[in-house]
Write a protein that holds these residues in place. Structure first.
Motif, PDB file in Angstrom:
ATOM      1  N   GLU A 226       0.969  -1.309  -0.026  1.00 43.37           N
ATOM      2  CA  GLU A 226      -0.088   0.101  -0.071  1.00 43.37           C
ATOM      3  C   GLU A 226       1.097   1.194  -0.020  1.00 43.37           C
ATOM      4  OE1 GLU A 226      -2.749  -0.020   3.249  1.00 43.37           O
ATOM      5  OE2 GLU A 226      -3.811  -1.924   2.676  1.00 43.37           O
ATOM      6  N   SER A 227       0.379   2.252  -0.318  1.00 39.68           N
ATOM      7  CA  SER A 227       1.136   3.534  -0.500  1.00 39.68           C
ATOM      8  C   SER A 227       1.225   4.051   0.880  1.00 39.68           C
ATOM      9  CB  SER A 227       0.419   4.556  -1.387  1.00 39.68           C
ATOM     10  OG  SER A 227       0.835   5.995  -1.260  1.00 39.68           O
ATOM     11  N   TYR A 389       7.498  -1.279  -9.339  1.00 45.58           N
ATOM     12  CA  TYR A 389       6.226  -1.181 -10.024  1.00 45.58           C
ATOM     13  C   TYR A 389       6.056  -0.838 -11.357  1.00 45.58           C
ATOM     14  CZ  TYR A 389       4.583  -1.625  -5.061  1.00 45.58           C
ATOM     15  OH  TYR A 389       4.536  -2.207  -3.731  1.00 45.58           O
ATOM     16  N   GLN A 394       4.011   6.841 -13.425  1.00 45.59           N
ATOM     17  CA  GLN A 394       2.821   7.341 -13.265  1.00 45.59           C
ATOM     18  C   GLN A 394       2.735   7.722 -11.834  1.00 45.59           C
ATOM     19  OE1 GLN A 394       1.250   3.795 -15.561  1.00 45.59           O
ATOM     20  NE2 GLN A 394      -0.496   5.268 -15.881  1.00 45.59           N
ATOM     21  N   MET A 395       3.125   6.816 -10.923  1.00 42.72           N
ATOM     22  CA  MET A 395       3.284   7.105  -9.499  1.00 42.72           C
ATOM     23  C   MET A 395       4.175   8.432  -9.000  1.00 42.72           C
ATOM     24  SD  MET A 395       3.876   3.505  -7.897  1.00 42.72           S
ATOM     25  CE  MET A 395       2.746   1.923  -8.478  1.00 42.72           C
ATOM     26  N   SER A 419      -4.128  12.956  -1.708  1.00 41.40           N
ATOM     27  CA  SER A 419      -4.647  12.597  -3.297  1.00 41.40           C
ATOM     28  C   SER A 419      -3.494  11.779  -3.666  1.00 41.40           C
ATOM     29  CB  SER A 419      -4.982  14.176  -4.030  1.00 41.40           C
ATOM     30  OG  SER A 419      -5.798  14.577  -3.196  1.00 41.40           O
ATOM     31  N   GLU A 422      -3.729   8.408  -2.816  1.00 40.06           N
ATOM     32  CA  GLU A 422      -4.756   7.710  -3.189  1.00 40.06           C
ATOM     33  C   GLU A 422      -4.495   7.138  -4.656  1.00 40.06           C
ATOM     34  OE1 GLU A 422      -8.014  10.254  -2.549  1.00 40.06           O
ATOM     35  OE2 GLU A 422      -8.200   9.663  -0.672  1.00 40.06           O
ATOM     36  N   ALA A 423      -3.970   8.088  -5.546  1.00 37.32           N
ATOM     37  CA  ALA A 423      -3.492   7.851  -6.806  1.00 37.32           C
ATOM     38  C   ALA A 423      -2.589   6.748  -7.132  1.00 37.32           C
ATOM     39  CB  ALA A 423      -3.095   9.009  -7.526  1.00 37.32           C
ATOM     40  N   SER A 425      -2.163   4.360  -4.646  1.00 36.95           N
ATOM     41  CA  SER A 425      -2.666   3.183  -4.286  1.00 36.95           C
ATOM     42  C   SER A 425      -3.521   2.471  -5.573  1.00 36.95           C
ATOM     43  CB  SER A 425      -3.513   3.474  -3.154  1.00 36.95           C
ATOM     44  OG  SER A 425      -2.833   3.495  -2.230  1.00 36.95           O
ATOM     45  N   ARG A 426      -3.940   3.304  -6.417  1.00 36.84           N
ATOM     46  CA  ARG A 426      -4.875   2.747  -7.537  1.00 36.84           C
ATOM     47  C   ARG A 426      -4.004   2.138  -8.693  1.00 36.84           C
ATOM     48  NH1 ARG A 426      -7.735   7.514  -6.762  1.00 36.84           N
ATOM     49  NH2 ARG A 426      -6.663   8.622  -8.540  1.00 36.84           N
ATOM     50  N   LEU A 427      -2.761   2.588  -8.479  1.00 36.78           N
ATOM     51  CA  LEU A 427      -1.558   1.980  -9.527  1.00 36.78           C
ATOM     52  C   LEU A 427      -0.923   0.631  -9.151  1.00 36.78           C
ATOM     53  CD1 LEU A 427      -0.375   5.425 -10.775  1.00 36.78           C
ATOM     54  CD2 LEU A 427      -1.713   3.875 -12.166  1.00 36.78           C
TER      55      LEU A 427
END
Length: 428
Positions: A226-227, A389, A394-395, A419, A422-423, A425-427
């Protein structure tokens, strides 16, 4: 004569206009790890293979690479096809070729790109080629992914702080600031002599540099799967960066290229770079003695006694399974571990070698800047936690955009880091 795409492979290679983010997205959908078999040293009769490199597209580096290729060709009595793409297009193009089964052989790779290419499952495990070669632990670590040695380290350094000793001396600032507090005191003293104290990255394109400062403040960046961005440490790091920005201790709209120019002109006393950047700085400086004034500075820590945080920088050589892969692996081993070849490469380009023997050679030890950089910065460098990753780029962009919003007053640190986290974590 080395061509961008050799005659033999011209019909097999095509140029695609797909963006890097799309390529990384495709890689992220591929199976993890490497599905290619392990290679063994000296396996069978030498065969022709292909070598891909961005350095072959660069005027300064091309002669040194061509010389190495010629030496290996003649020693083994084989042919080596070459493929060259500019650095900014390289990962995009190489990923497309590997994914489509149109490339096999050895390839130069940025240390940050290993996981993205490994996700395609076609990299050869080169573990057998590390035995008895004397690679440093840090160098070997840069070429590992999911426990396998998928890349052999060609040149390994780090990104760290580089200061102008003359300006530090004029300001009475310490060249060895142990803590963040001492570092801030030095920046304020430097501001007093009329220069930009620290040409830190403030442009989104290079604001990934903030990650190492977040680590300095204690953020792990990634916690498990997790981020961790949005934790107290990352917020405090961004608040501190914003404070430097508001006090004029760092400047707006600075990326690596701008920082090098400012440093070359004597307009800033400090910036972040890898050892390779020194030649770019000196080439545009009117100060003939600037080389002697450039001093690597260990990154300060939050509390005395902590380990300085630095991110690895460097190049690997990987082998994509397929025609010629075994000889390509032998070439990768020779190119990265042969002491004479490593000394020649260092002398030509100033890029630090990766074995203890080469690092101990007269060619390297007589270079005071590289010696100091290696001991004070590279010694504690680690890969970025995001590099494992495929979508790491993108992260980094998600972090950079939110930090820039904080700097220009469009967002508050806590909300911005939430923010960004969360971005990421989606990646993941």
């Amino acid at each position: 004569m080395v061509q961008d795409i050799s005659r033999r492979t011209l019909l097999r290679y095509s140029v695609f206009g797909i963006g890097a983010a799309a390529v990384l997205g495709l890689a992220g959908c591929a199976p993890g790890g490497s599905g290619a078999p392990a290679a063994t040293p000296g396996g069978g009769t030498a065969t022709d293979f292909t070598f891909s490199s961005w350095s072959l597209s660069e005027e300064a580096a091309k002669p040194a690479i061509e010389s190495a290729l010629t030496s290996f060709r003649q020693a083994e009595g084989i042919g080596i096809d070459t493929v060259a793409y500019p650095y900014n297009d390289y990962l995009n193009q190489l990923t497309l070729q590997v994914r489509g089964g149109q490339f096999a052989g050895a390839a130069q790779l940025d240390v940050a790109w290993l996981s993205a290419l490994a996700a395609l499952g076609k990299l050869t495990d080169l573990s057998a080629f590390t035995q008895g070669k004397g690679y440093t632990d840090a160098a070997l670590g840069a070429g590992k992914s999911d426990g396998k040695q998928l890349g052999l380290p060609w040149t390994i350094g780090a990104v760290g702080l580089i200061g102008n000793a003359e300006l530090f001396d004029r300001a009475g600032a310490s060249l060895t600031p142990a803590t963040i507090e001492e570092f801030e005191d030095g920046l304020r003293a430097l501001k007093g002599i009329g220069v930009i104290p620290y040409a830190a990255s403030t442009k989104a394109a290079q604001l990934k540099d903030i990650v190492v400062w977040m680590q300095t403040f204690g953020s792990p960046i990634v916690d498990g799967d997790e981020s961790a961005i949005g934790d107290e440490a990352s917020i405090k790091a961004v608040e501190w960066y914003k404070k430097l920005y508001d006090e004029g201790l760092i400047a707006p709209d600075v990326d690596r290229a701008a920082a090098r120019t400012l440093f070359a002109q004597g307009a800033t006393a400090l910036y972040d770079d890898a050892p390779v950047g020194k030649s770019a700085v000196l080439s545009q400086s009117p100060d003939a003695s600037l080389s002697d004034k450039m001093i690597p500075i260990a990154r300060p820590v939050l509390k005395a006694g902590q380990t300085p945080q630095h991110v690895l920088w460097g190049h690997l050589v990987v082998v994509v399974d397929g025609e010629g892969a075994q000889t390509a692996a032998d070439f990768a081993s020779w190119l990265t571990s042969d002491t004479a070849q490593s000394e020649t490469y260092f002398t030509a380009l100033g890029l630090p070698p990766t074995t203890d023997a080469a690092l101990s050679s007269d060619a390297v030890t007589s270079n005071a800047f590289v010696e100091a950089f290696t001991s004070s910065i590279t010694a504690t460098a680690k890969p970025s936690p995001l590099w494992k990753y495929p979508a790491y780029g993108q992260m980094e962009t998600a972090i950079a955009e939110q930090v820039q919003a904080v700097l220009i007053g469009q967002a508050q640190p806590a909300a911005a880091m939430k923010s960004a986290g969360e971005a990421i974590s989606r990646l993941l």
